[in-house]
Design an enzyme around this catalytic site. Structure first.
Site, PDB file in Angstrom:
ATOM      1  N   GLY A   1       0.816  -1.213   0.000  1.00 27.72           N
ATOM      2  CA  GLY A   1       0.000   0.000   0.000  1.00 27.72           C
ATOM      3  C   GLY A   1       0.844   1.254   0.000  1.00 27.72           C
TER       4      GLY A   1
ATOM      5  CD  GLU B   1       7.015  -5.602  -2.019  1.00 27.00           C
ATOM      6  OE1 GLU B   1       7.217  -4.701  -2.874  1.00 27.00           O
ATOM      7  OE2 GLU B   1       7.850  -6.467  -1.748  1.00 27.00           O
TER       8      GLU B   1
ATOM      9  CB  CYS C   1       3.046   0.293  -6.572  1.00 21.47           C
ATOM     10  SG  CYS C   1       3.233  -1.484  -6.898  1.00 21.47           S
TER      11      CYS C   1
ATOM     12  NE  ARG D   1      -2.094   8.385   4.728  1.00 19.52           N
ATOM     13  CZ  ARG D   1      -2.976   7.701   5.464  1.00 19.52           C
ATOM     14  NH1 ARG D   1      -2.910   7.717   6.791  1.00 19.52           N
ATOM     15  NH2 ARG D   1      -3.930   7.006   4.868  1.00 19.52           N
ATOM     16  CB  VAL D   2      -0.940   2.909   5.293  1.00 18.40           C
ATOM     17  CG1 VAL D   2      -1.429   1.726   6.118  1.00 18.40           C
ATOM     18  CG2 VAL D   2      -2.084   3.888   5.061  1.00 18.40           C
TER      19      VAL D   2
END
Length: 509
Positions: free
Chosen positions: A219, A241, A276, A222-223
Site C-alpha cells: 500500500g 511493498e 505502484c 503513509r500507511v
C-alpha cells in the site's frame, strides 16, 4: 453471486455503497478481543505442526489453483465491479499471474524446503552445516485495492508454501473482491489455519495490535509507516511493498513506435495508471519531447480510440476520494495550463482520460506525490544525462525505466540510479519474471517477494552446525599456556603452515 451480477451494471459509486451497507449488516463486530482470540487459535494450529508438513502446504496450493480455475468468471466480475477492470486485463494481470505463481510453488516446493548445505571452517573441523528454512509462525498479510486479487493471493501463496498460518486482510476499497476472497478462501483452503478478516481502519488497527511473527503490507508509504510502528512494538519483521514516483527516461535513439506502446502498456494498460510500478513521469530532452508527445497521442488513439472516455479497455478511478485527489493535481495553478493531451473527466462514471502534461513545475504537487492515475507529466532536460540527477533528487522509487540504445547510458543508469527494480527498453514487465525479486528500497519499501523470494520472505533461515564428540581439541579450554596460545592464533589465522610451525615450536607469539 447473483447479487454481484446485478450490482455490476449499477453506477460504480452506488455499487460500492450498496456493498458497504450489505457488509455492515452482515459482519459481526471485530475488535482487539476478537483479533486476539483469532491469533490464539491460529497459534494453536501452528504449534500443532500441521502447517509445517509438505502435504499440508501442497494441499493449500492446490486449493488455490482449483479456486482460480473454478471461479475465474466470478473473480473477473468482482474486479470489474471494483475497478471496471477490462476482462482481458483482469485475466492477464491478476488471474493468470496468481495461478502461475501457485503452480511454480507446487513444482518447486520440495527443492525450496530442502536444507541448503553450507561450508564449514578449519576451526570447527570435523563438522558439517546447513541452512534450514523454517516458517515464521503466524503472519498477517494486508493487501491493496488496485490489484486486489493478485496482491492478496501472491503473498499468501508464499506464506503457506513456507508453512505459516495466515490472516489475510483484503482492502475495503475493493469491496467486491474482498467479499469474494473471504468466501472462496473459507471454502477452498484450510480455515483452521488460513483466515480472512474483512473491514476498514478499525479492523486493521485491531489486527495490528496483536503480536505477529511477520507482517506483509502492500500500500501507501503513509500507511506503511503506521504498520512499521505497530510492528516495532513487538519487534515483528515486516515486508513493506510501497510505491513512489517511478520515472521513465526516454532517449532519442530508440524505436519510437515500440517504446510508445510499452509506455502505454506500463501506464494506462496497468489499471489506468493505478499501479505502484506504473510510469509516473517521463524525462526526455527538449529537442525530442515534441516527437515523443506526438507519438504518444497517436499510440493512445490507436489503443483507446478518439474518445478514450468511452473505451472499454480502460479501468475507472477506484472511488470518489481518489478521483478528487487526481482532479486536484490537475487543477493546481501552473499545472492545468500544461495539459497537451486529454484532461477530460466524468465525475459520475469516475473516469479521467489519459492525460499528458508538458513541463509542469518541479515543486507542483503532481511532481511531489505518487500520481497513481492516468496523468503523465513529461519533463524536459537539456541533456539526457541530466535526468539521472533529477531522479536521484527524489525518494528512491519502486521501479525505474530507461528507453535507449546507448550501451554506455544503460550502464550508467543501472550503476547510478537506485530503485527497487529496473527495466531497460520496457516498463512493468520485469515483475512477471519470477527469478527476479520484487520489492522496494528506501521509501518505496523493504523486503521482496515473487517466485522463491516469496518462500524466503516468509521463512526464517536457521543456521545449523553438526559435530560429533570426536576431534575435541584441548587448546580451546583454559589454562592458556604459551603453546596453546601459539596454536590457537595459528588456527584462527587459518594458515596450515603456521599451525605446523606452532606445533614444532618455531612460530612467533
Amino acid at each position: 453471486m447473483r447479487g454481484l451480477c446485478l450490482l455490476r451494471f449499477q453506477n460504480p459509486r452506488s455499487c460500492c455503497a450498496t456493498l458497504s451497507v450489505m457488509a455492515k449488516e452482515e459482519k459481526r463486530s471485530f475488535g482487539a478481543n476478537e483479533a486476539g482470540l483469532l491469533v490464539t487459535e491460529l497459534r494453536q494450529q501452528f504449534n500443532s505442526g500441521k502447517t509445517k508438513s509438505y502435504e499440508w502446504r501442497v494441499s493449500q496450493l492446490k486449493g488455490i489453483v482449483k479456486m482460480v480455475e473454478d471461479k475465474e468468471k466470478e473473480i473477473a466480475e468482482a474486479l470489474h465491479m471494483d475497478l471496471d477492470k477490462p476482462e482481458l486485463e483482469a485475466f492477464v494481470s491478476e488471474i493468470s499471474l496468481t495461478k502461475s505463481s501457485c503452480q511454480l510453488a507446487l513444482r518447486q516446493l520440495k527443492n525450496w524446503m530442502k536444507p541448503e548445505k553450507a561450508k564449514t571452517s578449519l576451526t570447527t573441523y570435523p563438522s558439517s552445516a546447513e541452512i534450514v528454512s523454517e516458517p515464521f509462525g503466524i503472519v498477517l498479510v494486508i493487501s491493496a485495492w488496485n490489484y486486489p486479487f493478485l496482491l492478496s493471493l501472491d503473498p499468501l501463496i508464499g506464506a503457506v508454501a513456507a508453512g505459516n498460518a495466515v490472516v489475510l486482510k483484503p482492502s475495503e476499497i475493493a469491496p467486491a473482491t474482498s467479499s469474494l476472497l473471504s468466501r472462496l478462501i473459507d471454502k477452498y483452503l484450510d480455515k483452521s489455519a488460513v483466515r480472512v478478516v474483512e473491514g476498514a481502519v478499525p479492523e486493521t488497527t485491531a489486527l495490528l495490535e496483536q503480536k505477529w511473527d511477520k507482517i506483509f503490507y502492500t500500500g501507501s508509504t503513509r500507511v506503511g509507516r503506521i504498520v512499521m510502528i505497530a510492528a516495532a512494538k513487538n519487534l515483528t519483521p515486516v515486508v513493506l511493498e510501497l510505491g513512489g514516483k517511478c520515472p521513465a527516461i526516454i532517449d532519442s535513439n530508440i524505436n519510437l513506435k515500440v517504446a510508445v506502446r510499452r509506455i502505454i502498456g506500463g501506464k494506462w494498460q496497468s489499471n489506468n495508471g493505478q499501479a505502484c510500478i506504473t510510469v509516473d513521469y517521463i524525462i526526455t530532452s527538449i529537442d525530442f519531447a515534441p516527437k515523443l508527445i506526438d507519438a504518444l497521442k497517436d499510440g493512445l488513439e490507436e489503443c483507446f480510440g478518439k474518445d478514450p472516455m468511452e473505451s472499454k479497455d480502460l479501468s475507472r478511478i477506484v472511488n470518489l476520494n481518489h478521483y478528487k485527489r487526481l482532479e486536484s493535481l490537475l487543477n493546481e495553478d501552473n499545472v492545468s495550463n500544461k495539459i497537451v493531451l486529454g484532461g477530460q473527466r466524468d465525475l459520475n462514471k469516475l473516469r479521467i482520460a489519459p492525460t499528458i502534461l508538458l513541463d509542469v513545475p518541479e515543486d507542483s504537487q503532481i511532481m511531489q506525490d505518487e500520481i497513481f492515475g492516468p496523468l503523465l507529466p513529461v519533463i524536459t532536460v537539456e541533456n539526457i544525462h541530466d535526468s539521472f540527477d533529477m531522479v536521484n533528487s527524489k525518494p528512491k522509487p519502486l521501479a525505474a525505466y530507461l528507453f535507449s540504445n546507448d550501451g554506455k547510458l544503460k550502464k550508467e543508469f543501472v550503476s547510478s540510479v537506485s530503485s527497487g527494480g529496473m527495466a531497460i527498453n520496457e516498463a512493468v514487465l520485469h515483475v512477471t519474471v519470477h527469478t527476479l525479486p520484487f520489492g522496494g528500497v528506501g521509501e518505496s519499501g523493504m523486503g521482496s517477494y515473487h517466485g522463491k523470494f516469496s518462500f524466503d520472505a516468509f521463512s526464517h533461515k536457521k543456521a545449523v552446525l553438526y559435530r560429533s564428540f570426536n576431534g575435541d581439541a584441548s587448546i580451546r579450554y583454559p589454562p592458556y599456556t604459551p603453546r596453546k596460545q601459539k596454536l590457537m592464533k595459528a588456527l584462527i589465522n587459518g594458515g596450515v603452515i603456521g599451525i605446523i610451525l606452532a606445533l614444532l615450536g618455531w612460530s612467533k607469539v
